[in-house]
Design a protein around this motif. Structure first.
Motif, mmCIF file in Angstrom:
data_model
loop_
_atom_site.group_PDB
_atom_site.id
_atom_site.type_symbol
_atom_site.label_atom_id
_atom_site.label_comp_id
_atom_site.label_asym_id
_atom_site.label_seq_id
_atom_site.Cartn_x
_atom_site.Cartn_y
_atom_site.Cartn_z
ATOM 1 N N PHE A 241 0.849 -1.177 0.000
ATOM 2 C CA PHE A 241 0.000 0.000 0.000
ATOM 3 C C PHE A 241 0.897 1.243 0.000
ATOM 4 C CE2 PHE A 241 -2.346 -3.365 2.241
ATOM 5 C CZ PHE A 241 -3.419 -3.503 1.369
ATOM 6 N N LEU A 242 0.306 2.396 -0.241
ATOM 7 C CA LEU A 242 1.094 3.627 -0.300
ATOM 8 C C LEU A 242 0.358 4.718 0.471
ATOM 9 C CD1 LEU A 242 3.616 5.016 -1.295
ATOM 10 C CD2 LEU A 242 2.489 5.465 -3.478
ATOM 11 N N ARG A 243 0.427 4.602 1.823
ATOM 12 C CA ARG A 243 -0.236 5.583 2.684
ATOM 13 C C ARG A 243 0.661 6.090 3.802
ATOM 14 N NH1 ARG A 243 -5.245 6.854 2.559
ATOM 15 N NH2 ARG A 243 -5.439 7.009 4.818
ATOM 16 N N GLU A 244 1.736 5.367 4.083
ATOM 17 C CA GLU A 244 2.639 5.741 5.165
ATOM 18 C C GLU A 244 4.070 5.796 4.636
ATOM 19 O OE1 GLU A 244 1.523 6.552 8.069
ATOM 20 O OE2 GLU A 244 -0.510 5.756 8.040
ATOM 21 N N VAL A 245 4.946 6.433 5.409
ATOM 22 C CA VAL A 245 6.353 6.519 5.020
ATOM 23 C C VAL A 245 6.972 5.125 4.948
ATOM 24 C CG1 VAL A 245 8.628 7.356 5.710
ATOM 25 C CG2 VAL A 245 6.649 8.860 5.891
ATOM 26 N N ASN A 246 6.627 4.271 5.901
ATOM 27 C CA ASN A 246 7.197 2.922 5.871
ATOM 28 C C ASN A 246 6.714 2.128 4.662
ATOM 29 O OD1 ASN A 246 4.617 2.797 7.488
ATOM 30 N ND2 ASN A 246 5.042 0.608 7.357
ATOM 31 N N HIS A 247 5.510 2.427 4.150
ATOM 32 C CA HIS A 247 5.042 1.796 2.911
ATOM 33 C C HIS A 247 5.953 2.199 1.744
ATOM 34 C CE1 HIS A 247 0.653 1.693 4.613
ATOM 35 N NE2 HIS A 247 1.430 0.762 5.133
ATOM 36 N N ALA A 248 6.250 3.484 1.647
ATOM 37 C CA ALA A 248 7.127 3.976 0.576
ATOM 38 C C ALA A 248 8.523 3.379 0.695
ATOM 39 C CB ALA A 248 7.194 5.501 0.618
ATOM 40 N N GLN A 249 9.014 3.226 1.920
ATOM 41 C CA GLN A 249 10.333 2.622 2.128
ATOM 42 C C GLN A 249 10.360 1.180 1.642
ATOM 43 O OE1 GLN A 249 10.543 3.426 6.358
ATOM 44 N NE2 GLN A 249 12.071 5.039 6.057
ATOM 45 N N GLU A 250 9.311 0.431 1.954
ATOM 46 C CA GLU A 250 9.249 -0.968 1.521
ATOM 47 C C GLU A 250 9.131 -1.079 0.002
ATOM 48 O OE1 GLU A 250 9.735 -3.660 3.381
ATOM 49 O OE2 GLU A 250 10.165 -2.271 5.017
ATOM 50 N N ILE A 251 8.356 -0.203 -0.602
ATOM 51 C CA ILE A 251 8.226 -0.211 -2.066
ATOM 52 C C ILE A 251 9.579 0.090 -2.718
ATOM 53 C CG2 ILE A 251 7.220 1.033 -4.033
ATOM 54 C CD1 ILE A 251 4.680 1.360 -2.324
ATOM 55 N N ARG A 252 10.271 1.064 -2.191
ATOM 56 C CA ARG A 252 11.582 1.429 -2.743
ATOM 57 C C ARG A 252 12.572 0.274 -2.625
ATOM 58 N NH1 ARG A 252 15.006 5.317 -4.283
ATOM 59 N NH2 ARG A 252 17.103 5.393 -3.394
ATOM 60 N N LYS A 253 12.611 -0.361 -1.459
ATOM 61 C CA LYS A 253 13.535 -1.489 -1.269
ATOM 62 C C LYS A 253 13.197 -2.648 -2.203
ATOM 63 C CE LYS A 253 13.179 -1.857 3.282
ATOM 64 N NZ LYS A 253 13.464 -2.342 4.655
ATOM 65 N N LYS A 254 11.916 -2.920 -2.362
ATOM 66 C CA LYS A 254 11.507 -4.021 -3.251
ATOM 67 C C LYS A 254 11.850 -3.707 -4.700
ATOM 68 C CE LYS A 254 9.246 -7.851 -4.237
ATOM 69 N NZ LYS A 254 9.776 -9.189 -3.873
ATOM 70 N N LEU A 255 11.614 -2.472 -5.141
ATOM 71 C CA LEU A 255 11.898 -2.079 -6.517
ATOM 72 C C LEU A 255 13.376 -2.199 -6.829
ATOM 73 C CD1 LEU A 255 11.064 -0.745 -9.215
ATOM 74 C CD2 LEU A 255 11.327 1.475 -8.084
ATOM 75 N N LEU A 256 14.226 -1.671 -5.949
ATOM 76 C CA LEU A 256 15.670 -1.722 -6.182
ATOM 77 C C LEU A 256 16.206 -3.145 -6.051
ATOM 78 C CD1 LEU A 256 16.800 1.526 -4.346
ATOM 79 C CD2 LEU A 256 16.515 1.169 -6.799
ATOM 80 N N LEU A 257 15.635 -3.921 -5.133
ATOM 81 C CA LEU A 257 16.051 -5.319 -4.994
ATOM 82 C C LEU A 257 15.784 -6.089 -6.280
ATOM 83 C CD1 LEU A 257 17.049 -7.722 -3.248
ATOM 84 C CD2 LEU A 257 14.672 -8.033 -2.535
#
Length: 545
Positions: A241-257
């Motif tokens: 989901f994309l509603r919290e800062v930690n959501h954005a952090q997880e999305i970024r880590k997954k994308l770069l991974l």
């Protein structure tokens, strides 16, 4: 008390359960009646938000309940039990430590649940010379959600969109009787004017979960909402989901991974395509802006820094109807054409099921993915659903024209968790940041007005005029679509006439408007510097964590 201690000691020797204990409860317990408890049933939700059942509680040893300071109280409702009991003992006060009711001569206490747009706008304007304020939330900051998508790809740093609540209302950290508590509210007792909370902890407290209570004179519920999943199997387990800062952090880590894993030797062509397939579900402003940021990231940065796999990365946006349905028809068409030219594949479809590596649409189509972002709107949270309060259409807390919950005293609700009751004749407002912010600004004026008339204490504003009712006027909508293009729709409603712009000028308006809306000068500086740095040097692609 002696009888209670004797009964407990006998239970410890015999290892009695709650079931055996309740057969003699009339000796030292009294039946509670007449209290309206708003705590969620233990049969419905437990401390961690998971379902639990009364049958599991019956199997617990009663001794262990006392050792953990857990007791049956009128604050919990047991739907399948014959009655709710309150046991008197020396442990009762330690069960819910916290702030007691304010005394005569003390400032009235306002308790605010949440740190979203509505809550923080209210906190910012509250007159702390009149009130003490207690803010309770599982996060200690406000998220500037319109720019959250930019943090996922490195356009902005995460701290640029997070504003500490203590900077918004300094009294929370400086006033002796105002506090911020990092906790979740698990229930409300409107008769006792108390809220019951559970701390956010990581094993550092004397016992887990650690719970406490806070008495209030006025209660403001601004607890927000939760992402809508429509009960589709596998969404919560596999989507981001994309509603919290930690959501954005997880999305970024997954994308770069996924980008880095796809370069490894031995990865098949099919697996590379799956790993580098980013799927966004939902064609609202959040989904479109994230798609635009991703396409911009791919065009400017992936092509240069991941040249070995640049031809495999793909972005797909799936929407059941039309993207940006609340925008002008011409703007929708512009967004569709621009996203298509930017490499975003637009699909119409309804998700039937989500698996760890693919989604299944209602027509049977399988869509493999490496990253799945779910952005289909919001709905009432489990906490809001658990409250025994009148509900507006859609399941939000029902309020009148002055944002009061009419069935109880001294309780107000605003933001995404609140909606007008049907009898007001007003429609439920959309879950938008500008709606929440305007409601917070309105309600703080009401509070400051009644506070100056000595209406801040509990039950003291019952017959007091609150002034003009709340009226919302839509200021327009904006959305970025990537590559220095944006949409600006200044109509007051979907069917009204007004100014609609698209293109580079709209992008300048979009950036300027959001830069001025960032809460503090500190974060405005961060955002401006991040934008300039990205323009000159590109986005940072370091994967940390």
């Amino acid at each position: 008390m002696a009888l209670a201690r004797a009964a407990r000691s006998g239970l410890r020797r015999s290892g009695g359960t709650i079931g055996s204990y309740t057969s003699e409860r009339d000796l030292f317990c009294e039946r509670v009646s007449g209290h309206k408890s708003l705590l969620p049933s233990l049969e419905r939700i437990n401390a961690h938000g998971n379902l639990t059942y009364l049958s599991t509680i019956k199997k617990e040893n009663y001794t262990s309940f006392w050792s953990r300071e857990i007791r049956t109280t009128p604050h919990y409702q047991f739907p399948s039990a014959e009655q709710v009991v309150e046991c008197r003992s020396e442990y009762d006060e330690s069960r819910y430590p916290g702030l007691e009711a304010t005394k005569p001569g003390e400032k009235p206490r306002v308790v605010v649940l949440g740190t979203g747009w509505a809550a923080c706008r209210f906190l910012k304007g509250l007159n702390t010379k009149i009130y003490d304020v207690v803010c309770i939330s599982p996060r200690n900051h406000m998220v500037f959600t319109p720019l959250l998508a930019s943090t996922c790809v490195g356009t902005l740093e995460f701290r640029s969109v997070a504003e500490p609540v203590s900077r918004i209302q300094s009294a929370l950290s400086t006033s002796p009787h105002s506090y911020f508590y990092l906790a979740s509210c698990i229930g409300v007792d409107t008769n006792k004017h108390e809220v019951y909370c559970e701390t956010m902890s990581n094993g550092g407290l004397p016992h887990e979960p650690y719970q406490f209570k806070v008495a209030y004179d006025k209660l403001v519920i601004a607890a927000g909402a939760e992402p809508l999943t429509f009960g589709i199997k596998g969404v919560k387990e596999n989507a981001y989901f994309l509603r919290e800062v930690n959501h954005a952090q997880e999305i970024r880590k997954k994308l770069l991974l996924n980008l880095m894993l796809s370069v490894n030797p031995g990865i098949s062509e099919e697996e590379k395509k799956r790993l580098l397939h980013c799927v966004i579900i939902g064609g609202g402003p959040t989904g479109v802006e994230f798609s635009g940021e991703l396409s911009d990231f791919i065009m400017r940065d992936v092509q240069e820094r991941y040249s070995h796999v640049k031809d495999y990365i793909k972005v797909t946006l799936i929407e059941a109807n039309e993207i940006l349905s609340s925008f002008d028809v011409g703007l929708r068409q512009y967004a569709t054409n621009h996203l298509t030219k930017s490499g975003v594949h637009l699909m119409r479809g309804v998700v039937k099921e989500v698996h760890p590596k693919k989604i299944v649409l209602s027509d049977g189509t399988d869509v493999p993915y490496g990253l799945l972002v779910w952005s289909t709107g919001v709905g009432p949270s489990q906490f809001v659903k658990s409250l025994d309060l009148p509900m507006s259409p859609g399941g939000r807390i029902g309020v009148d024209e002055w944002l009061r919950v009419p069935s109880v005293e001294d309780v107000f609700a605003l933001g995404d968790c609140a909606g007008f009751l049907e009898q007001t004749g007003k429609s439920v407002l959309p879950a938008l940041a500008q709606v929440a912010e305007r409601q917070g600004k309105y309600l703080v004026e009401v509070f400051n007005r009644i506070g100056k008339q000595d209406g801040g204490k509990a039950f003291s504003a019952k017959d007091m005029s609150l002034g003009e009712p709340f009226v919302y006027k839509h200021l327009g909508s904006m959305a970025s679509v990537g590559r220095y293009k944006a949409l600006v729709d200044l109509r007051q409603s979907k069917d009204a006439k007004g100014i609609s712009l698209a293109g580079f000028v709209s992008w300048l308006i979009w950036r300027s408007a959001y830069l001025t809306r960032v809460v503090s000068w500190r974060n405005r500086f961060y955002v401006a510097v991040n934008w300039a740095t990205t323009l000159v040097f590109g986005r940072d692609n370091s994967r940390i964590g």
